[in-house]
Each structure stands twice: as C-alpha cells, then as structure tokens.
Design an enzyme around this catalytic site. Structure first.
Site, PDB file in Angstrom:
ATOM      1  N   GLU A  15      -0.595 -10.338   3.726  1.00 15.90           N
ATOM      2  CA  GLU A  15      -0.198  -9.338   4.924  1.00 15.90           C
ATOM      3  C   GLU A  15      -0.244 -10.744   6.376  1.00 15.90           C
ATOM      4  O   GLU A  15       0.411 -10.405   7.175  1.00 15.90           O
ATOM      5  CB  GLU A  15      -0.808  -8.614   5.001  1.00 15.90           C
ATOM      6  CG  GLU A  15       0.031  -7.483   3.905  1.00 15.90           C
ATOM      7  CD  GLU A  15      -1.190  -6.076   3.176  1.00 15.90           C
ATOM      8  OE1 GLU A  15      -0.986  -5.297   2.972  1.00 15.90           O
ATOM      9  OE2 GLU A  15      -2.834  -6.894   3.747  1.00 15.90           O
TER      10      GLU A  15
ATOM     11  N   THR B  30       1.247   3.489   2.150  1.00 16.33           N
ATOM     12  CA  THR B  30       1.919   3.913   3.172  1.00 16.33           C
ATOM     13  C   THR B  30       3.306   3.035   3.424  1.00 16.33           C
ATOM     14  O   THR B  30       4.090   3.523   3.914  1.00 16.33           O
ATOM     15  CB  THR B  30       0.953   3.571   4.967  1.00 16.33           C
ATOM     16  OG1 THR B  30      -0.149   4.423   5.076  1.00 16.33           O
ATOM     17  CG2 THR B  30       1.623   4.680   5.878  1.00 16.33           C
TER      18      THR B  30
ATOM     19  N   ASP C 235       3.464  -2.582   8.075  1.00 16.37           N
ATOM     20  CA  ASP C 235       2.568  -2.381   7.407  1.00 16.37           C
ATOM     21  C   ASP C 235       1.055  -1.217   7.403  1.00 16.37           C
ATOM     22  O   ASP C 235       0.551  -1.136   8.610  1.00 16.37           O
ATOM     23  CB  ASP C 235       1.869  -3.609   7.381  1.00 16.37           C
ATOM     24  CG  ASP C 235       0.819  -4.075   5.859  1.00 16.37           C
ATOM     25  OD1 ASP C 235       1.161  -3.328   5.008  1.00 16.37           O
ATOM     26  OD2 ASP C 235       0.459  -5.366   5.906  1.00 16.37           O
TER      27      ASP C 235
ATOM     28  N   GLY D 219       0.856  -1.341   0.201  1.00 12.44           N
ATOM     29  CA  GLY D 219      -0.090   0.120   0.393  1.00 12.44           C
ATOM     30  C   GLY D 219       0.768   1.393   0.136  1.00 12.44           C
ATOM     31  O   GLY D 219       2.045   1.132   0.405  1.00 12.44           O
TER      32      GLY D 219
ATOM     33  N   GLY E 266      -7.796  -3.492   1.340  1.00 11.02           N
ATOM     34  CA  GLY E 266      -7.722  -2.370   0.535  1.00 11.02           C
ATOM     35  C   GLY E 266      -7.013  -2.617  -0.988  1.00 11.02           C
ATOM     36  O   GLY E 266      -7.838  -2.236  -1.811  1.00 11.02           O
TER      37      GLY E 266
ATOM     38  N   ALA F 194      -2.704  -0.032   7.452  1.00 12.07           N
ATOM     39  CA  ALA F 194      -4.109  -0.407   7.445  1.00 12.07           C
ATOM     40  C   ALA F 194      -4.801   0.347   6.753  1.00 12.07           C
ATOM     41  O   ALA F 194      -5.209   1.710   7.070  1.00 12.07           O
ATOM     42  CB  ALA F 194      -4.206  -0.870   9.029  1.00 12.07           C
TER      43      ALA F 194
HETATM   44  C1  5RP Z   1      -3.094  -3.986   1.349  1.00 15.60           C
HETATM   45  C2  5RP Z   1      -2.987  -2.975   2.213  1.00 15.60           C
HETATM   46  C3  5RP Z   1      -2.921  -1.640   2.863  1.00 15.60           C
HETATM   47  O1  5RP Z   1      -2.212  -1.434   3.872  1.00 15.60           O
HETATM   48  C4  5RP Z   1      -3.958  -0.815   3.244  1.00 15.60           C
HETATM   49  O2  5RP Z   1      -4.661  -1.315   2.126  1.00 15.60           O
HETATM   50  C5  5RP Z   1      -3.827   0.792   3.698  1.00 15.60           C
HETATM   51  O3  5RP Z   1      -3.097   1.137   1.570  1.00 15.60           O
HETATM   52  P1  5RP Z   1      -3.276   2.665   2.389  1.00 15.60           P
HETATM   53  O4  5RP Z   1      -1.046   2.729   3.012  1.00 15.60           O
HETATM   54  O5  5RP Z   1      -1.981   2.843   0.254  1.00 15.60           O
HETATM   55  O6  5RP Z   1      -4.034   3.039   2.957  1.00 15.60           O
HETATM   56  O7  5RP Z   1      -3.667  -3.571   3.800  1.00 15.60           O
HETATM   57  O8  5RP Z   1      -3.851  -4.657   1.337  1.00 15.60           O
END
Ligand code: 5RP
Length: 222
Positions: free
Chosen positions: A106, A31, A84, A29, A99, A86
């Site tokens: 993960e 982040t 990671d 993702g 998402g 979320a």
């Molecule tokens: C991917 C995920 C991501 O960590 C989550 O969707 C957050 O994404 P972002 O850092 O782009 O806001 O679970 O499967």
C-alpha cells in the site's frame, strides 16, 4: 447509515475521479473492495483504463474477478489515481494503515501516486493517531529482538504506551504477502508521528510501518 454503507458511498465518490486511460492503484480492505467492485461495473459499462496495480493478493483476486487488467509496475510507473482505505485519519491526513496487513505494498503504491485518495467511513477520523494499534511489518528473523527496538522507539517518541503483540492467524504468526510478520503496537496515542516514523525507519528488521505521512492528498469520508 451502517459503516459498510458509508464505505460503499465513499468508494462510489472516488469512482467519480476515474478517467479513461488512467493507471490506478487499488488498495486493500473492505472499503477498497467496494471501489474495486464498482470499478468492475464501470468497465462493464464501457470505461477503458490503462490498467491497475493491486496492493495485495486478495485485492488482485477481486480485481481479476471484476475484469480489471492488472499491470506489473515498471520504473516509470505512476498511478494517476490510487484509492485505499485507512484505519485512522488525523486532521493533517496522516494515516494509520495496515489493519489488513498490506501496508508495505500500500505504501509503495501510495508513494507513486499522482493523486492518493483515502476512502473511509466517519469512524476512521480521529483528532490524534494511536488508538488503533499501529501495524509494523518486520522480518521473521529475530522478530522478538526487533520488537524490543520497536518498543524503545514508541517510548522514545513519547507514545502513551508500548504494548506490542505479534499478529496471529489460525494459531500461527500472520504472514504478509511479502513473507513477513506484523507487530501490532498499542501506542494509545502517537504525539509525534514523524519522530516515531524516523525511529522505525532506522530500525533494522523493520520492513515498513503503517504511518502514512504526507502521502494522502484527499480523504473522502462518509
Ligand atoms: C489494509 C488497510 C486497510 O485500508 C485498512 O485496514 C482499512 O480497512 P477497511 O477498509 O476494511 O476498514 O490498511 O492493510
């Protein structure tokens, strides 16, 4: 501060936790991408780590470009630190993830982490999970039948709604790195995450779901 700058700041704080010789788990993702890029900078400055495992093909590509050595997990692999993002974080550090469609890898990595740190912008903190659609990874075989069982699980665990959609990409079902589909479940609210998780875990056709319960040790939220 923009949400993206907050994500970058959270990633920079997580980088402070990286020590020489560590084996790392790299999330997926926007982040987590900030973390991977920052890690690449630290490696250029002379940091030496044992290596890392990426939770998606996208993160693996990013990591390779950043000069990170990618490892194949073995039976004894433990991640000294997994970092990671979320989609939602509740006060007990129960998460909704997936998402980006990478929830299976993960969760495998998070479950093998000595320290699993979630990094996020403040918009991800919620008093109660469920506004973000819960991703559930299912086998393509008989996915519609599995979807009906998933809807029953949402109702049986007291969720506010049970509206499901099959995730799409470019006019076709989105396919995960593991070759599966994703059902996005609009639950509105999830009053009992462990109960829902237990029902989903017991549903044939469900490969994994995006409820991360008791896995996150810390959250760095900016
Ligand atoms: C991917 C995920 C991501 O960590 C989550 O969707 C957050 O994404 P972002 O850092 O782009 O806001 O679970 O499967």
């Amino acid at each position: 501060m923009t949400a993206d700058e907050a994500k970058r700041q959270a990633a920079l704080q997580a980088l402070e936790l990286v020590r020489p010789g560590m084996t790392l788990g790299l999330g997926t993702g926007s982040t987590a991408a900030h973390f991977v890029k920052g890690l690449g900078e630290r490696l250029k400055e002379g940091l030496v780590i044992a290596g890392a495992v990426a939770t998606s093909e996208a993160t693996a590509a990013l990591a390779r470009a950043a000069g990170v050595t990618l490892l194949e997990p073995g039976p004894e692999t433990r991640f000294d630190l997994a970092v990671d993002g979320a989609d939602e974080i509740d006060p007990a550090l129960t998460l909704i993830k997936g998402g980006g469609g990478a929830l299976l890898r993960e969760k495998i990595v998070a479950a093998a982490a000595v320290l699993f740190d979630v990094i996020a912008d403040a918009g991800k903190r919620v008093p109660r999970l469920g506004r973000f659609p819960l991703p559930v990874e299912v086998t393509p075989f008989a996915w519609a039948l599995t979807a009906r069982k998933v809807a029953e699980a949402l109702r049986a665990s007291g969720c506010g709604r049970d509206i499901l959609s099959l995730r799409q990409k470019d006019g076709a079902p989105f396919v995960t790195d593991g070759g599966n589909y994703i059902l996005d479940c609009q639950a509105s609210e999830i009053p009992d995450a462990p109960a829902l998780a237990a029902l989903l875990d017991a549903t044939p056709g469900v490969v994994e779901h995006g409820l991360f319960i008791g896995l996150a040790h810390e959250a760095i939220v900016v």
